[in-house]
Design a protein around this motif. Structure first.
Motif, PDB file in Angstrom:
ATOM      1  N   ILE A 184      29.631  36.717  34.422  1.00 40.73           N
ATOM      2  CA  ILE A 184      29.694  37.053  35.847  1.00 40.73           C
ATOM      3  C   ILE A 184      30.472  38.350  36.088  1.00 40.73           C
ATOM      4  CG2 ILE A 184      29.546  34.631  36.568  1.00 40.73           C
ATOM      5  CD1 ILE A 184      32.717  34.928  37.032  1.00 40.73           C
ATOM      6  N   ARG A 185      30.496  38.741  37.396  1.00 36.15           N
ATOM      7  CA  ARG A 185      31.378  39.813  37.881  1.00 36.15           C
ATOM      8  C   ARG A 185      32.172  39.221  39.048  1.00 36.15           C
ATOM      9  NH1 ARG A 185      29.216  43.932  40.508  1.00 36.15           N
ATOM     10  NH2 ARG A 185      27.648  42.533  41.355  1.00 36.15           N
ATOM     11  N   THR A 186      32.823  40.077  39.819  1.00 37.45           N
ATOM     12  CA  THR A 186      33.702  39.533  40.869  1.00 37.45           C
ATOM     13  C   THR A 186      32.923  38.856  41.993  1.00 37.45           C
ATOM     14  OG1 THR A 186      33.708  41.544  42.229  1.00 37.45           O
ATOM     15  CG2 THR A 186      35.375  41.421  40.499  1.00 37.45           C
ATOM     16  N   ARG A 187      31.629  39.094  42.073  1.00 44.72           N
ATOM     17  CA  ARG A 187      30.855  38.571  43.205  1.00 44.72           C
ATOM     18  C   ARG A 187      30.507  37.097  43.056  1.00 44.72           C
ATOM     19  NH1 ARG A 187      33.548  42.271  45.387  1.00 44.72           N
ATOM     20  NH2 ARG A 187      32.451  43.593  46.873  1.00 44.72           N
ATOM     21  N   ALA A 223      32.908  40.101  33.245  1.00 42.86           N
ATOM     22  CA  ALA A 223      32.915  41.458  32.664  1.00 42.86           C
ATOM     23  C   ALA A 223      33.801  42.376  33.508  1.00 42.86           C
ATOM     24  CB  ALA A 223      31.482  41.990  32.597  1.00 42.86           C
ATOM     25  N   THR A 224      34.945  41.847  33.922  1.00 41.08           N
ATOM     26  CA  THR A 224      35.865  42.571  34.805  1.00 41.08           C
ATOM     27  C   THR A 224      37.295  42.350  34.318  1.00 41.08           C
ATOM     28  OG1 THR A 224      36.116  40.622  36.241  1.00 41.08           O
ATOM     29  CG2 THR A 224      34.380  42.199  36.825  1.00 41.08           C
ATOM     30  N   ILE A 225      38.190  43.218  34.828  1.00 44.54           N
ATOM     31  CA  ILE A 225      39.614  42.995  34.538  1.00 44.54           C
ATOM     32  C   ILE A 225      40.138  41.848  35.404  1.00 44.54           C
ATOM     33  CG2 ILE A 225      41.921  43.963  34.790  1.00 44.54           C
ATOM     34  CD1 ILE A 225      40.860  46.677  33.990  1.00 44.54           C
ATOM     35  N   GLY A 226      39.873  41.956  36.709  1.00 41.25           N
ATOM     36  CA  GLY A 226      40.401  40.956  37.652  1.00 41.25           C
ATOM     37  C   GLY A 226      39.741  39.599  37.416  1.00 41.25           C
ATOM     38  N   PHE A 227      40.488  38.534  37.733  1.00 35.96           N
ATOM     39  CA  PHE A 227      39.920  37.185  37.565  1.00 35.96           C
ATOM     40  C   PHE A 227      40.287  36.298  38.753  1.00 35.96           C
ATOM     41  CE2 PHE A 227      43.687  37.815  34.884  1.00 35.96           C
ATOM     42  CZ  PHE A 227      44.592  36.935  35.482  1.00 35.96           C
ATOM     43  N   CYS A 278      39.201  46.742  30.403  1.00 40.07           N
ATOM     44  CA  CYS A 278      37.884  47.334  30.096  1.00 40.07           C
ATOM     45  C   CYS A 278      37.618  48.632  30.860  1.00 40.07           C
ATOM     46  CB  CYS A 278      36.761  46.334  30.328  1.00 40.07           C
ATOM     47  SG  CYS A 278      36.579  45.756  32.028  1.00 40.07           S
ATOM     48  N   ASN A 279      37.944  48.640  32.158  1.00 37.56           N
ATOM     49  CA  ASN A 279      37.607  49.836  32.946  1.00 37.56           C
ATOM     50  C   ASN A 279      38.865  50.555  33.454  1.00 37.56           C
ATOM     51  OD1 ASN A 279      38.394  48.121  35.060  1.00 37.56           O
ATOM     52  ND2 ASN A 279      36.310  47.420  35.353  1.00 37.56           N
ATOM     53  N   SER A 280      39.973  50.381  32.699  1.00 36.06           N
ATOM     54  CA  SER A 280      41.240  50.942  33.178  1.00 36.06           C
ATOM     55  C   SER A 280      41.257  52.477  33.165  1.00 36.06           C
ATOM     56  CB  SER A 280      42.407  50.375  32.365  1.00 36.06           C
ATOM     57  OG  SER A 280      42.132  50.436  30.998  1.00 36.06           O
ATOM     58  N   CYS A 326      43.238  48.098  43.737  1.00 31.54           N
ATOM     59  CA  CYS A 326      43.369  46.845  42.966  1.00 31.54           C
ATOM     60  C   CYS A 326      42.612  45.691  43.628  1.00 31.54           C
ATOM     61  CB  CYS A 326      44.818  46.544  42.651  1.00 31.54           C
ATOM     62  SG  CYS A 326      45.937  46.431  44.023  1.00 31.54           S
ATOM     63  N   ARG A 327      43.112  45.177  44.736  1.00 32.99           N
ATOM     64  CA  ARG A 327      42.374  44.168  45.486  1.00 32.99           C
ATOM     65  C   ARG A 327      42.700  44.358  46.969  1.00 32.99           C
ATOM     66  NH1 ARG A 327      39.506  43.935  41.834  1.00 32.99           N
ATOM     67  NH2 ARG A 327      38.947  42.160  40.520  1.00 32.99           N
ATOM     68  N   GLY A 328      41.697  44.194  47.820  1.00 39.61           N
ATOM     69  CA  GLY A 328      41.859  44.440  49.252  1.00 39.61           C
ATOM     70  C   GLY A 328      43.007  43.666  49.862  1.00 39.61           C
ATOM     71  N   PRO A 384      33.408  52.093  47.910  1.00 37.61           N
ATOM     72  CA  PRO A 384      33.036  50.666  47.939  1.00 37.61           C
ATOM     73  C   PRO A 384      33.399  49.880  46.668  1.00 37.61           C
ATOM     74  CG  PRO A 384      31.102  51.985  47.460  1.00 37.61           C
ATOM     75  CD  PRO A 384      32.251  52.953  47.591  1.00 37.61           C
ATOM     76  N   HIS A 385      34.674  49.850  46.328  1.00 36.76           N
ATOM     77  CA  HIS A 385      35.165  49.063  45.179  1.00 36.76           C
ATOM     78  C   HIS A 385      34.440  49.494  43.900  1.00 36.76           C
ATOM     79  CE1 HIS A 385      36.699  44.845  43.740  1.00 36.76           C
ATOM     80  NE2 HIS A 385      36.745  45.737  42.777  1.00 36.76           N
ATOM     81  N   ILE A 386      34.565  50.768  43.609  1.00 29.65           N
ATOM     82  CA  ILE A 386      33.872  51.310  42.434  1.00 29.65           C
ATOM     83  C   ILE A 386      34.829  52.098  41.520  1.00 29.65           C
ATOM     84  CG2 ILE A 386      31.508  51.415  43.320  1.00 29.65           C
ATOM     85  CD1 ILE A 386      34.107  54.236  43.587  1.00 29.65           C
ATOM     86  N   GLY A 415      36.454  51.288  39.116  1.00 31.04           N
ATOM     87  CA  GLY A 415      36.259  50.926  37.707  1.00 31.04           C
ATOM     88  C   GLY A 415      34.839  51.138  37.205  1.00 31.04           C
ATOM     89  N   TYR A 416      34.008  51.859  37.983  1.00 32.96           N
ATOM     90  CA  TYR A 416      32.576  51.894  37.678  1.00 32.96           C
ATOM     91  C   TYR A 416      32.115  53.048  36.797  1.00 32.96           C
ATOM     92  CZ  TYR A 416      30.736  47.999  40.456  1.00 32.96           C
ATOM     93  OH  TYR A 416      30.406  46.758  40.931  1.00 32.96           O
ATOM     94  N   SER A 417      32.981  53.626  35.980  1.00 26.09           N
ATOM     95  CA  SER A 417      32.449  54.605  35.024  1.00 26.09           C
ATOM     96  C   SER A 417      31.500  53.850  34.098  1.00 26.09           C
ATOM     97  CB  SER A 417      33.580  55.219  34.193  1.00 26.09           C
ATOM     98  OG  SER A 417      34.096  54.249  33.304  1.00 26.09           O
ATOM     99  N   GLN A 426      25.401  50.214  47.415  1.00 22.12           N
ATOM    100  CA  GLN A 426      26.017  51.408  46.817  1.00 22.12           C
ATOM    101  C   GLN A 426      26.697  51.043  45.496  1.00 22.12           C
ATOM    102  OE1 GLN A 426      28.437  53.634  49.774  1.00 22.12           O
ATOM    103  NE2 GLN A 426      27.009  52.866  51.304  1.00 22.12           N
ATOM    104  N   ARG A 427      27.227  49.835  45.414  1.00 24.89           N
ATOM    105  CA  ARG A 427      27.837  49.377  44.169  1.00 24.89           C
ATOM    106  C   ARG A 427      26.756  49.112  43.118  1.00 24.89           C
ATOM    107  NH1 ARG A 427      31.227  44.812  43.887  1.00 24.89           N
ATOM    108  NH2 ARG A 427      32.806  46.107  42.926  1.00 24.89           N
ATOM    109  N   GLY A 428      25.703  48.406  43.572  1.00 29.24           N
ATOM    110  CA  GLY A 428      24.633  48.028  42.646  1.00 29.24           C
ATOM    111  C   GLY A 428      23.904  49.242  42.079  1.00 29.24           C
TER     112      GLY A 428
HETATM  113  O1  LIG Z   1      37.341  44.948  36.829  1.00 31.37           O
HETATM  114  C1  LIG Z   1      37.674  44.583  37.970  1.00 31.37           C
HETATM  115  O2  LIG Z   1      38.604  43.797  38.178  1.00 31.37           O
HETATM  116  C2  LIG Z   1      36.979  45.119  39.151  1.00 31.37           C
HETATM  117  O3  LIG Z   1      37.415  45.033  40.256  1.00 31.37           O
HETATM  118  C3  LIG Z   1      35.652  45.732  38.872  1.00 31.37           C
HETATM  119  O4  LIG Z   1      35.621  46.982  38.394  1.00 31.37           O
HETATM  120  C4  LIG Z   1      34.687  45.543  39.998  1.00 31.37           C
HETATM  121  O5  LIG Z   1      33.813  44.721  39.443  1.00 31.37           O
HETATM  122  P1  LIG Z   1      32.547  43.996  40.063  1.00 31.37           P
HETATM  123  O6  LIG Z   1      32.791  43.697  41.486  1.00 31.37           O
HETATM  124  O7  LIG Z   1      31.395  44.837  39.770  1.00 31.37           O
HETATM  125  O8  LIG Z   1      32.540  42.768  39.276  1.00 31.37           O
END
Ligand SMILES: O=C(O)C(=O)[C@H](O)COP(=O)(O)O
Ligand code: NAI
Length: 370
Positions: free
Chosen positions: A43-46, A65-69, A90-92, A207-209, A253-255, A257-259, A336-338
């Protein structure tokens, strides 16, 4: 074995098919019916992994597949014996590149050079430590605040949150979202925090809203208690606050970490954790075909001075385009994220320059030099 995978996780199609029945769905389309007979979720954060999604299912393993959990209900998972793994760090570097791009845009659009300014970093883990490295390379004075790390006996030089509020021109947050406990981060930036900032700082949230109280930040902006805000993570995404969007200097839009590099690493770490758990022969899997940058060579004018430095960073990441898109089309936040365009990190670029001090800075930012 049955695995359900978020369809926005790149590079993963075909990897598990030899070993399992694999279903790809949108992150917010995971339903209790769909996951009931699944063994694993990637999964991802969604995807909120909580009782309502997982109750009665046979899910044993979740990889995000994210840092945050914070989207995983860890207590619920523990109570059901469901193992979960995130992808630490991973995306630091991607978030550190985002912050460098913020500093570049401050120079390009406002004529503000961060050199000599004091940056406060709250949360000095995988992301915060890399932001510190880049900020120091760019000539900033960097103050670090991380009470949990400090209490654990880390060798770094830390300051208190009070000192951050008193001394910093820019304050950036790289903490996990935590709702309770001694080091709770929910609404860490609230009315009291803002009242105690002495230097009308620029505040950055990648980091987080929920680490910022939207209401308090809006008031502080209107009353000029803070200079600017940089917001990548928002409360109530994707239904974000329109007024904050309008007023933010940088709104994305929460990107952060999106490299492409960060995404590839998130996928790699998830595949490896699945391989370890299910004993699949994928422990050395790595993604193939990570696209190169469109213009990987940057040729620098020897006499460009600091503006050449900022333009080099901007070349790799023209963040302003993303800000314009979000400010004009907030309804497509998730799209925009997708559909995020290709962004490669600094090591994917080679800079041609004869200017020695400049080379030194670029090397510290992990660029290749020619
Ligand atoms: O890794 C995290 O933590 C993030 O917030 C992500 O880069 C954003 O990830 P998704 O929302 O695409 O899971
Ligand atoms: N916008 C984006 O695309 C991305 C956002 N993130 C977010 O950034 C957060 C941080 O990521 P990492 O640095 O990789 O995590 P990390 O776990 O490596 O570091 C977090 C640090 O924050 C510290 N911390 C916790 N509570 C604190 C508090 N109250 N005050 C000060 N420090 C505190 C911890 O001790 C730790 O050192 C993630 O949890 C995630 O929510 C991460 C990647 C991408």
């Amino acid at each position: 074995m049955k695995i359900i995978i978020d369809d926005k996780i790149p590079f993963i199609q075909g990897v598990f098919e030899p070993y399992a029945k694999v279903i790809y769905v949108g992150g917010s389309d995971f339903t209790p019916q769909l996951v009931r007979d699944a063994d694993a979720l990637i999964i991802r954060t969604r995807t909120k992994c909580n009782r309502s999604l997982l109750e009665g299912s046979k899910v044993k393993f979740i990889a995000t597949a994210t840092i945050g959990f914070d989207h995983i209900d860890r207590d619920y998972c523990a109570s059901k014996g469901i193992i979960w793994k995130n992808a630490p760090g991973c995306n630091s570097w991607s978030v550190a590149q985002y912050m460098a791009a913020v500093f570049a845009l401050l120079f390009i659009n406002k004529g503000v050079d961060v050199q000599g300014k004091t940056l406060g970093i709250v949360g000095v883990g995988n992301v915060g430590s890399k932001v510190a490295k880049y900020a120091s390379a760019l000539g900033m004075r960097v103050l670090l605040c991380d009470p949990p790390l400090e209490q654990s006996g880390s060798y770094m030089d830390f300051v208190s949150l009070k000192e951050i509020k008193e001394q910093c021109d820019i304050i950036t947050f790289h903490v996990p979202l935590s709702m309770e406990g001694e080091h709770k981060t929910f609404h860490m930036v609230d009315e009291q925090f803002l009242n105690e900032c002495s230097r009308t700082p620029i505040l950055c949230n990648t980091c987080r809203g929920e680490v910022f109280s939207t209401e308090s930040v809006l008031l502080a902006l209107k009353e000029k208690m803070i200079e600017e805000v940089v917001i990548d993570c928002w409360e109530d995404e994707p239904a974000i606050n329109q007024e904050l969007l309008n007023l933010a200097f940088i709104a994305t839009p929460h990107i952060a970490g999106y490299s492409r590099d960060g995404k590839a690493m998130g996928t790699t770490m998830s595949v490896h954790s699945m391989a370890a758990y299910f004993k699949l022969p994928l422990l050395d899997w790595s993604p193939e075909g990570i696209e190169p940058p469109v213009c990987p060579i940057i040729d620098i004018d020897v006499h460009g001075g600091r503006s050449a430095l900022w333009n080099t960073i901007y070349h790799t990441y023209p963040i302003e385009k993303e800000v314009d898109l979000l400010k004009h089309h907030v309804a497509t936040f998730e799209q925009q994220r997708g559909d995020y365009p290709l962004r490669r990190e600094f090591p994917a670029y080679t800079v041609k320059t004869k200017d020695y001090p400049f080379q030194e800075v670029l090397a510290k930012l992990n660029f290749n030099l020619l």
